[in-house]
Design an enzyme around this catalytic site. Structure first.
Site, PDB file in Angstrom:
ATOM      1  N   PRO A  10       0.789  -1.233   0.000  1.00 44.15           N
ATOM      2  CA  PRO A  10       0.000   0.000   0.000  1.00 44.15           C
ATOM      3  C   PRO A  10       0.824   1.286   0.000  1.00 44.15           C
ATOM      4  CG  PRO A  10      -0.131  -1.110   2.127  1.00 44.15           C
ATOM      5  CD  PRO A  10       0.504  -2.065   1.165  1.00 44.15           C
ATOM      6  N   ASN A  11       0.344   2.221  -0.775  1.00 39.02           N
ATOM      7  CA  ASN A  11       0.872   3.588  -0.885  1.00 39.02           C
ATOM      8  C   ASN A  11       2.175   3.681  -1.675  1.00 39.02           C
ATOM      9  OD1 ASN A  11      -1.242   4.775   0.755  1.00 39.02           O
ATOM     10  ND2 ASN A  11      -0.292   3.706   2.476  1.00 39.02           N
ATOM     11  N   ARG A  18       5.052  11.018  -2.430  1.00 32.35           N
ATOM     12  CA  ARG A  18       4.707  10.771  -1.036  1.00 32.35           C
ATOM     13  C   ARG A  18       5.917  10.988  -0.135  1.00 32.35           C
ATOM     14  NH1 ARG A  18       4.767   4.636   1.266  1.00 32.35           N
ATOM     15  NH2 ARG A  18       3.962   5.100   3.327  1.00 32.35           N
ATOM     16  N   TYR A  23      11.057   8.956   1.160  1.00 43.40           N
ATOM     17  CA  TYR A  23      11.004   7.963   0.087  1.00 43.40           C
ATOM     18  C   TYR A  23      11.590   8.433  -1.248  1.00 43.40           C
ATOM     19  CZ  TYR A  23       7.899   5.640   3.407  1.00 43.40           C
ATOM     20  OH  TYR A  23       7.386   5.044   4.530  1.00 43.40           O
ATOM     21  N   ASN A  72       8.084  -5.683  -0.822  1.00 39.69           N
ATOM     22  CA  ASN A  72       7.947  -4.551   0.093  1.00 39.69           C
ATOM     23  C   ASN A  72       6.456  -4.468   0.433  1.00 39.69           C
ATOM     24  OD1 ASN A  72       7.856  -2.213   1.549  1.00 39.69           O
ATOM     25  ND2 ASN A  72       9.002  -0.954   0.070  1.00 39.69           N
ATOM     26  N   ALA A  75       3.141  -0.888   4.795  1.00 36.41           N
ATOM     27  CA  ALA A  75       2.551  -0.891   6.145  1.00 36.41           C
ATOM     28  C   ALA A  75       2.088  -2.281   6.577  1.00 36.41           C
ATOM     29  CB  ALA A  75       1.396   0.099   6.206  1.00 36.41           C
ATOM     30  N   GLU A  96      12.798  -9.560   1.627  1.00 35.83           N
ATOM     31  CA  GLU A  96      12.004  -8.422   2.114  1.00 35.83           C
ATOM     32  C   GLU A  96      12.809  -7.145   1.911  1.00 35.83           C
ATOM     33  OE1 GLU A  96      11.038  -8.777   6.284  1.00 35.83           O
ATOM     34  OE2 GLU A  96      10.345  -6.700   6.414  1.00 35.83           O
ATOM     35  N   HIS A  98      12.797  -2.685   2.200  1.00 30.52           N
ATOM     36  CA  HIS A  98      12.186  -1.414   2.574  1.00 30.52           C
ATOM     37  C   HIS A  98      13.084  -0.292   2.077  1.00 30.52           C
ATOM     38  CE1 HIS A  98       9.217  -3.411   4.994  1.00 30.52           C
ATOM     39  NE2 HIS A  98      10.194  -4.177   5.451  1.00 30.52           N
ATOM     40  N   ARG A 105      12.895   4.521  12.658  1.00 27.57           N
ATOM     41  CA  ARG A 105      11.608   5.225  12.662  1.00 27.57           C
ATOM     42  C   ARG A 105      10.778   4.776  13.868  1.00 27.57           C
ATOM     43  NH1 ARG A 105       9.205   4.855   6.790  1.00 27.57           N
ATOM     44  NH2 ARG A 105       7.891   6.534   7.643  1.00 27.57           N
TER      45      ARG A 105
HETATM   46  C1  DQA Z   1       8.244   0.988   3.920  1.00 23.07           C
HETATM   47  C2  DQA Z   1       8.304   1.181   5.428  1.00 23.07           C
HETATM   48  C3  DQA Z   1       6.946   0.954   6.069  1.00 23.07           C
HETATM   49  O1  DQA Z   1       7.035   1.124   7.463  1.00 23.07           O
HETATM   50  C4  DQA Z   1       5.941   1.942   5.525  1.00 23.07           C
HETATM   51  O2  DQA Z   1       4.661   1.675   6.041  1.00 23.07           O
HETATM   52  C5  DQA Z   1       5.915   1.991   4.028  1.00 23.07           C
HETATM   53  C6  DQA Z   1       7.163   1.867   3.279  1.00 23.07           C
HETATM   54  C7  DQA Z   1       9.570   1.337   3.219  1.00 23.07           C
HETATM   55  O3  DQA Z   1       9.753   0.905   2.090  1.00 23.07           O
HETATM   56  O4  DQA Z   1      10.399   2.061   3.786  1.00 23.07           O
HETATM   57  O5  DQA Z   1       4.876   2.235   3.425  1.00 23.07           O
HETATM   58  O6  DQA Z   1       7.959  -0.380   3.650  1.00 23.07           O
END
Ligand code: DQA
Length: 138
Positions: A10-11, A18, A23, A72, A75, A96, A98, A105
């Site tokens: 998501p997102n 964003r 990011y 990835n 959230a 995995e 990120h 964080r």
């Molecule tokens: C994320 C880190 C997550 O905590 C966050 O909710 C994201 C992006 C990252 O790529 O840094 O949406 O996965």
């Protein structure tokens, strides 16, 4: 030819727009085009969804035939038992990733349902985290 699938949660469709301080300014589509060209020896595809069940469906769909999944879960990393179980259920190894260093964080980002069943975890290197994950499969 090896087949890799990048799955974004998501997102992450908003990358480039964003929270650019965290990011970055680049959209995932632009990044993906460059990276896919850079590694012609592997077939790399990508999928993004804001919907938990669609992410699980994609993990199941590719999880018995592809050579690697770069995940990835955004959230959902921190909340989804279902995605964690899907990663456990399949045969394809999962790395995995990120973009941000989730450990620098908020505390709720320190736990991952994905990590226990992943081959490895790469985080904190911006979009380059994905490229490092690709390298791990070459
Ligand atoms: C994320 C880190 C997550 O905590 C966050 O909710 C994201 C992006 C990252 O790529 O840094 O949406 O996965």
């Amino acid at each position: 030819m090896k087949k890799l699938m990048i799955i974004n949660g998501p997102n992450l469709n908003l990358l480039g727009k964003r929270e650019t301080n965290i990011y970055g300014n680049m959209s995932f589509t632009d990044f993906f085009e460059t990276v896919a060209k850079k590694y012609p020896e592997v077939k790399i595809e990508h999928f993004q969804s804001n919907i938990e069940g669609e992410l699980i469906d994609k993990i199941q769909e590719v999880g018995f035939s592809y050579d690697g999944i770069i995940l990835n879960a955004a959230a959902y990393t921190h909340t989804s038992v279902g995605i964690g179980d899907a990663v456990k259920a399949i045969e394809t190894p999962v790395v995995e990733v990120h973009i941000s260093n989730t450990f620098s964080r908020e505390e709720f980002r320190h736990h991952s349902y994905i990590s226990p069943n992943s081959r490895g975890v790469i985080l904190g290197f911006g979009l380059q985290s994905y490229e490092l994950a690709i390298h791990s499969f070459l």
